[in-house]
Design an enzyme around this catalytic site. Structure first.
Site, PDB file in Angstrom:
ATOM      1  N   SER A  29      45.004  30.174  37.643  1.00 32.95           N
ATOM      2  CA  SER A  29      44.326  30.389  36.571  1.00 32.95           C
ATOM      3  C   SER A  29      44.993  31.870  35.693  1.00 32.95           C
ATOM      4  O   SER A  29      45.146  32.856  36.401  1.00 32.95           O
ATOM      5  CB  SER A  29      42.835  31.162  36.653  1.00 32.95           C
ATOM      6  OG  SER A  29      42.181  29.982  37.415  1.00 32.95           O
ATOM      7  N   HIS A  60      43.567  26.278  32.906  1.00 32.40           N
ATOM      8  CA  HIS A  60      44.485  25.325  33.377  1.00 32.40           C
ATOM      9  C   HIS A  60      44.913  24.219  32.564  1.00 32.40           C
ATOM     10  O   HIS A  60      44.004  23.431  32.384  1.00 32.40           O
ATOM     11  CB  HIS A  60      44.014  24.912  34.608  1.00 32.40           C
ATOM     12  CG  HIS A  60      43.514  25.803  35.891  1.00 32.40           C
ATOM     13  ND1 HIS A  60      44.361  25.984  37.056  1.00 32.40           N
ATOM     14  CD2 HIS A  60      42.520  26.614  36.204  1.00 32.40           C
ATOM     15  CE1 HIS A  60      43.759  26.516  37.849  1.00 32.40           C
ATOM     16  NE2 HIS A  60      42.706  27.149  37.354  1.00 32.40           N
ATOM     17  N   HIS A  82      41.065  21.849  42.413  1.00 34.52           N
ATOM     18  CA  HIS A  82      40.267  22.554  43.355  1.00 34.52           C
ATOM     19  C   HIS A  82      39.411  21.916  44.109  1.00 34.52           C
ATOM     20  O   HIS A  82      38.961  20.769  43.572  1.00 34.52           O
ATOM     21  CB  HIS A  82      39.682  23.527  42.696  1.00 34.52           C
ATOM     22  CG  HIS A  82      40.549  24.418  41.702  1.00 34.52           C
ATOM     23  ND1 HIS A  82      40.729  24.192  40.514  1.00 34.52           N
ATOM     24  CD2 HIS A  82      41.100  25.806  41.939  1.00 34.52           C
ATOM     25  CE1 HIS A  82      41.450  25.259  40.273  1.00 34.52           C
ATOM     26  NE2 HIS A  82      41.889  26.234  41.096  1.00 34.52           N
ATOM     27  N   TYR A  84      36.369  22.441  44.698  1.00 34.44           N
ATOM     28  CA  TYR A  84      34.983  22.530  44.050  1.00 34.44           C
ATOM     29  C   TYR A  84      35.023  21.704  42.919  1.00 34.44           C
ATOM     30  O   TYR A  84      33.682  21.497  42.306  1.00 34.44           O
ATOM     31  CB  TYR A  84      34.683  24.055  43.713  1.00 34.44           C
ATOM     32  CG  TYR A  84      35.774  24.818  42.484  1.00 34.44           C
ATOM     33  CD1 TYR A  84      35.533  24.137  41.259  1.00 34.44           C
ATOM     34  CD2 TYR A  84      36.569  25.514  42.889  1.00 34.44           C
ATOM     35  CE1 TYR A  84      36.582  24.855  40.291  1.00 34.44           C
ATOM     36  CE2 TYR A  84      37.464  26.077  42.030  1.00 34.44           C
ATOM     37  CZ  TYR A  84      37.338  25.648  40.734  1.00 34.44           C
ATOM     38  OH  TYR A  84      38.241  26.348  39.773  1.00 34.44           O
ATOM     39  N   GLU A  85      36.081  21.096  42.227  1.00 30.96           N
ATOM     40  CA  GLU A  85      36.018  20.165  41.233  1.00 30.96           C
ATOM     41  C   GLU A  85      35.655  18.718  42.116  1.00 30.96           C
ATOM     42  O   GLU A  85      35.381  17.867  40.843  1.00 30.96           O
ATOM     43  CB  GLU A  85      37.290  19.885  40.577  1.00 30.96           C
ATOM     44  CG  GLU A  85      37.555  21.135  39.901  1.00 30.96           C
ATOM     45  CD  GLU A  85      39.007  21.095  39.186  1.00 30.96           C
ATOM     46  OE1 GLU A  85      39.475  20.399  38.201  1.00 30.96           O
ATOM     47  OE2 GLU A  85      40.223  21.527  39.918  1.00 30.96           O
ATOM     48  N   ALA A 112      44.544  33.409  41.176  1.00 28.09           N
ATOM     49  CA  ALA A 112      43.623  34.490  40.745  1.00 28.09           C
ATOM     50  C   ALA A 112      42.814  34.815  42.130  1.00 28.09           C
ATOM     51  O   ALA A 112      42.436  33.709  42.681  1.00 28.09           O
ATOM     52  CB  ALA A 112      43.014  34.294  39.597  1.00 28.09           C
ATOM     53  N   MET A 210      39.691  30.587  45.604  1.00 29.80           N
ATOM     54  CA  MET A 210      39.197  29.333  45.919  1.00 29.80           C
ATOM     55  C   MET A 210      40.030  28.126  46.031  1.00 29.80           C
ATOM     56  O   MET A 210      39.960  26.961  45.508  1.00 29.80           O
ATOM     57  CB  MET A 210      38.027  28.743  44.836  1.00 29.80           C
ATOM     58  CG  MET A 210      36.961  29.936  44.576  1.00 29.80           C
ATOM     59  SD  MET A 210      35.850  29.583  42.919  1.00 29.80           S
ATOM     60  CE  MET A 210      34.870  30.965  43.028  1.00 29.80           C
ATOM     61  N   SER A 211      41.441  28.574  46.265  1.00 26.40           N
ATOM     62  CA  SER A 211      42.623  27.517  46.036  1.00 26.40           C
ATOM     63  C   SER A 211      43.656  27.813  47.175  1.00 26.40           C
ATOM     64  O   SER A 211      43.453  28.531  48.090  1.00 26.40           O
ATOM     65  CB  SER A 211      43.137  27.766  44.690  1.00 26.40           C
ATOM     66  OG  SER A 211      43.643  28.893  44.517  1.00 26.40           O
ATOM     67  N   ASN A 234      39.876  40.938  40.000  1.00 26.18           N
ATOM     68  CA  ASN A 234      38.465  41.562  40.135  1.00 26.18           C
ATOM     69  C   ASN A 234      38.528  41.895  41.366  1.00 26.18           C
ATOM     70  O   ASN A 234      39.054  41.332  42.430  1.00 26.18           O
ATOM     71  CB  ASN A 234      37.314  40.582  39.607  1.00 26.18           C
ATOM     72  CG  ASN A 234      37.355  39.414  40.616  1.00 26.18           C
ATOM     73  OD1 ASN A 234      38.037  38.479  40.084  1.00 26.18           O
ATOM     74  ND2 ASN A 234      36.429  39.421  41.598  1.00 26.18           N
ATOM     75  N   HIS A 246      34.518  34.273  34.731  1.00 25.51           N
ATOM     76  CA  HIS A 246      35.773  33.581  34.610  1.00 25.51           C
ATOM     77  C   HIS A 246      36.507  33.981  33.652  1.00 25.51           C
ATOM     78  O   HIS A 246      37.685  34.155  33.737  1.00 25.51           O
ATOM     79  CB  HIS A 246      35.422  32.098  34.663  1.00 25.51           C
ATOM     80  CG  HIS A 246      36.681  31.266  34.751  1.00 25.51           C
ATOM     81  ND1 HIS A 246      37.375  31.315  35.975  1.00 25.51           N
ATOM     82  CD2 HIS A 246      37.186  30.474  33.984  1.00 25.51           C
ATOM     83  CE1 HIS A 246      38.592  30.554  35.634  1.00 25.51           C
ATOM     84  NE2 HIS A 246      38.362  29.854  34.448  1.00 25.51           N
TER      85      HIS A 246
HETATM   86  N1  HPA Z   1      36.124  35.216  44.538  1.00 21.92           N
HETATM   87  C1  HPA Z   1      36.925  33.965  44.496  1.00 21.92           C
HETATM   88  N2  HPA Z   1      37.629  33.558  43.807  1.00 21.92           N
HETATM   89  C2  HPA Z   1      38.157  34.292  42.859  1.00 21.92           C
HETATM   90  C3  HPA Z   1      37.480  35.522  42.623  1.00 21.92           C
HETATM   91  C4  HPA Z   1      36.614  36.041  43.440  1.00 21.92           C
HETATM   92  O1  HPA Z   1      35.945  37.293  43.354  1.00 21.92           O
HETATM   93  N3  HPA Z   1      38.593  36.113  41.629  1.00 21.92           N
HETATM   94  C5  HPA Z   1      39.206  35.437  41.239  1.00 21.92           C
HETATM   95  N4  HPA Z   1      39.228  34.063  42.105  1.00 21.92           N
END
Ligand code: HPA
Length: 271
Positions: A29, A60, A82, A84-85, A112, A210-211, A234, A246
């Site tokens: 991302s 993306h 992903h 989750y998609e 990310a 998440m990837s 973050n 996001h």
């Molecule tokens: N958690 C999970 N996936 C992420 C995060 C997070 O805090 N930040 C960016 N991708």
């Protein structure tokens, strides 16, 4: 059919390019900037490639790009898939199989992530030393075809030590500060709870996302050297003092993208 589909996808890409890449980068991302420093680019939309999955997440794009960075021919995936998609593990790792049949030997995975290690801060780049998967799921579950790789692949060095050492040299040469640590995979798409982050921290995670882990496993399975970099966008839930968004993740990743490009350019030029 899976094997034949992979060959067909790879043949389609081969017909569009004049030189075959040895290195591929999967862009996370907001980290798509690498494509801007590629020269003599051929851009192939995922939708054009037979059997390729399609991407739909903000931040993306969906292109397979082949071009040059220095003297290296590099393939970049602008947009990844992903769990989750709703993709199956096999679908979301499909591009890595295709890369194998393009001749890719080195796979760079970027993402990310949320910082779990309290010494990290947003904007930091972390070399992934190892991973923990908090998913009761593995991309190799299912029928096995040993034309791809072994049934029980070794994961004692999921991220190539040789490339990590080269990356450290490259970072030092261009003056880029980096962290190192363990990336923990969580399914998403909701962010983790504060209790989950405390649990992951106790189990040895430095970052959460998440990837990346499915592509890492398949890259190893197919005999590639894998290198991973995470951008801390973050601090993770409970460590962060604000709620996640996001948009903020993509904004921080975009900002860090310049640093990441400079680093990867140095790494690739001296490969
Ligand atoms: N958690 C999970 N996936 C992420 C995060 C997070 O805090 N930040 C960016 N991708």
């Amino acid at each position: 059919m899976f094997y034949e589909n992979v060959i067909e996808s790879a043949e389609f890409i081969k017909e569009k390019i004049s030189e075959l890449p040895k290195t591929a980068i999967i862009l996370g991302s907001g980290l798509g900037g690498i494509v801007d420093i590629m020269e003599n680019k051929i851009v192939i939309p995922y939708g054009d490639i037979p059997h390729f999955p399609q991407s739909g997440v903000a931040g993306h794009a969906g292109n397979f790009v082949v071009g040059k960075i220095g003297s290296q021919v590099v393939a970049a995936m602008q947009g990844r898939f992903h769990f989750y998609e709703g993709f199956t593990m096999r679908e979301l790792t499909y591009p890595v199989y295709v890369m194998k049949f393009l001749g890719i030997e080195n796979l760079i995975v970027t993402n990310a992530c949320g910082g779990v290690n309290k010494s990290f801060k947003p904007g930091d780049l972390m070399i992934i030393d190892n991973y923990i998967s908090f998913l009761a799921m593995n991309p190799l579950i299912g029928n096995h075809d040993d034309r791809f790789g072994p049934r029980f692949p070794d994961m004692s060095e999921p991220y190539s030590l040789e490339i990590r050492e080269k990356a450290v040299e490259a970072a030092e040469k261009v003056g880029i500060e980096y962290k190192s640590g363990v990336y923990a995979l969580f399914t998403g798409p909701c962010y983790e709870s504060a209790a989950e982050i405390r649990a992951f921290a106790a189990l040895g995670a430095d970052a959460v996302g998440m990837s990346t882990v499915p592509e890492t496993i398949i890259g190893n399975y197919l005999g590639m050297k894998v290198f991973g970099v995470s951008c801390v966008t973050n601090m993770a839930t409970g460590i962060a003092t604000v709620k996640h968004s996001h948009e903020e993740v993509v904004r921080v990743a975009n900002e860090a993208s310049e640093k990441l490009c400079k680093w990867m350019q140095e790494l690739l030029i001296n490969w």
